[in-house]
Design an enzyme around this catalytic site. Structure first.
Site, PDB file in Angstrom:
ATOM      1  N   LEU A  13      49.287  15.427 -31.365  1.00 46.48           N
ATOM      2  CA  LEU A  13      49.876  15.558 -32.393  1.00 46.48           C
ATOM      3  C   LEU A  13      50.049  16.495 -33.921  1.00 46.48           C
ATOM      4  O   LEU A  13      51.040  16.610 -34.342  1.00 46.48           O
ATOM      5  CB  LEU A  13      50.591  13.770 -32.598  1.00 46.48           C
ATOM      6  CG  LEU A  13      51.569  13.487 -31.580  1.00 46.48           C
ATOM      7  CD1 LEU A  13      50.798  11.093 -31.875  1.00 46.48           C
ATOM      8  CD2 LEU A  13      52.150  13.430 -31.231  1.00 46.48           C
ATOM      9  N   ASN A  80      47.223  12.008 -40.145  1.00 47.57           N
ATOM     10  CA  ASN A  80      47.359  11.952 -38.496  1.00 47.57           C
ATOM     11  C   ASN A  80      45.979  11.072 -38.050  1.00 47.57           C
ATOM     12  O   ASN A  80      45.785  10.898 -36.579  1.00 47.57           O
ATOM     13  CB  ASN A  80      47.819  13.261 -38.165  1.00 47.57           C
ATOM     14  CG  ASN A  80      47.891  13.211 -36.686  1.00 47.57           C
ATOM     15  OD1 ASN A  80      48.225  12.848 -35.796  1.00 47.57           O
ATOM     16  ND2 ASN A  80      46.600  13.983 -36.110  1.00 47.57           N
ATOM     17  N   TYR A 156      41.549  -1.211 -31.944  1.00 50.83           N
ATOM     18  CA  TYR A 156      42.422   0.059 -32.418  1.00 50.83           C
ATOM     19  C   TYR A 156      43.601  -0.997 -32.647  1.00 50.83           C
ATOM     20  O   TYR A 156      44.338  -0.262 -34.003  1.00 50.83           O
ATOM     21  CB  TYR A 156      43.115   0.728 -30.912  1.00 50.83           C
ATOM     22  CG  TYR A 156      43.906   2.356 -31.278  1.00 50.83           C
ATOM     23  CD1 TYR A 156      43.426   2.751 -31.795  1.00 50.83           C
ATOM     24  CD2 TYR A 156      45.211   1.945 -30.881  1.00 50.83           C
ATOM     25  CE1 TYR A 156      44.449   3.868 -31.767  1.00 50.83           C
ATOM     26  CE2 TYR A 156      45.567   2.681 -31.142  1.00 50.83           C
ATOM     27  CZ  TYR A 156      45.728   3.941 -32.126  1.00 50.83           C
ATOM     28  OH  TYR A 156      46.904   4.958 -31.441  1.00 50.83           O
ATOM     29  N   LYS A 160      45.942  -0.313 -36.795  1.00 54.57           N
ATOM     30  CA  LYS A 160      47.079   0.370 -36.056  1.00 54.57           C
ATOM     31  C   LYS A 160      47.796  -0.545 -37.586  1.00 54.57           C
ATOM     32  O   LYS A 160      48.641  -0.547 -38.033  1.00 54.57           O
ATOM     33  CB  LYS A 160      47.930   0.622 -35.094  1.00 54.57           C
ATOM     34  CG  LYS A 160      47.092   1.856 -35.017  1.00 54.57           C
ATOM     35  CD  LYS A 160      47.036   3.301 -35.266  1.00 54.57           C
ATOM     36  CE  LYS A 160      46.069   4.367 -35.151  1.00 54.57           C
ATOM     37  NZ  LYS A 160      46.405   5.802 -36.361  1.00 54.57           N
TER      38      LYS A 160
END
Length: 231
Positions: A13, A80, A156, A160
């Site tokens: 990405l 990112n 994880y 986020k």
């Protein structure tokens, strides 16, 4: 000329976002921890390489000084860089493994943002985009109709979630800078062994869109391909 830095820009990405923003006329600094891979990616992109290890305070500060000397400001920052974490069942994930994941996914974004804040404040309509995930959404992970509800990952997912709140707090503290978090969706990258159903081109759409918002654009929000994301 818009001056842009993207962390983790050597693949996936980050690379696609860099490619699109170079195409849009930005001067892009492609950030990567590995010098060889970063330089190769930057050459392919027509970007400038800057070495940055988001887990290291000195590295973030050195990258900011490098951009300051070359460009004098930063207009767009895309945080990112991220890691998938321990890939363990919830009950087996240790505190040390949580810390390792947070070092990149949360503290890394904080380190980089803090290092570049003076350059962002000198920028033209400055924007920060933090790449989060639907796996950080309480709404999505508790909705049986969403794929996010099938994924249990203590480190994880929670990292986020934290990143979205970090974004909100920066937005409140710095109203002259547009801070937003984005969910690129389940995108086929190295992070998930290329199992995602979105292409990197599709996943990067929301990152690029939010990187291009103007001074009247939203701030403190969480967005996916359809618009404001449930959180």
């Amino acid at each position: 000329m818009t001056i842009t830095l993207i962390t983790g820009a050597n693949k996936g990405l980050g690379f696609e976002t860099a490619r699109r923003l170079v195409e849009a006329g930005h001067t892009v600094y492609a950030g990567a921890r590995d010098t060889r891979r970063g330089e190769e990616a930057a050459a392919r992109l027509g970007a400038r390489f800057v070495r940055i290890d988001v887990t290291d305070e000195d590295s973030a500060e050195a990258a900011a000084e490098f951009v300051r000397k070359e460009a004098g400001r930063l207009d767009v920052l895309v945080n990112n860089a991220g890691i998938v974490g321990a890939r363990k069942p919830v009950g087996e994930t240790t505190g040390a493994e949580m810390r390792t994941t947070y070092e990149t996914n949360v503290f890394g974004a904080v380190r980089v943002t803090r290092a570049f804040l003076p350059l962002l404040e000198a920028g033209k309509n400055p924007v920060v985009v933090n790449v989060a995930s639907g796996l950080g959404s309480l709404a999505a992970t508790n909705d049986p109709d969403r794929i996010e509800s099938t994924v249990a990952s203590l480190d994880y997912n929670s990292s986020k979630t934290a990143l979205v709140m970090v974004t909100s707090q920066y937005a409140k503290a710095f109203p002259a800078i547009r801070f937003n978090a984005v969910d690129p969706g389940y995108t086929a990258t190295d992070l998930n062994g290329h199992t995602g159903h979105n292409t990197v081109e599709e996943g990067a759409d929301v990152i690029v869109r939010m990187a291009l918002v103007g001074a009247d654009g939203p701030t403190g929000g969480f967005f996916d391909a359809a618009g404001p994301a449930a959180w």
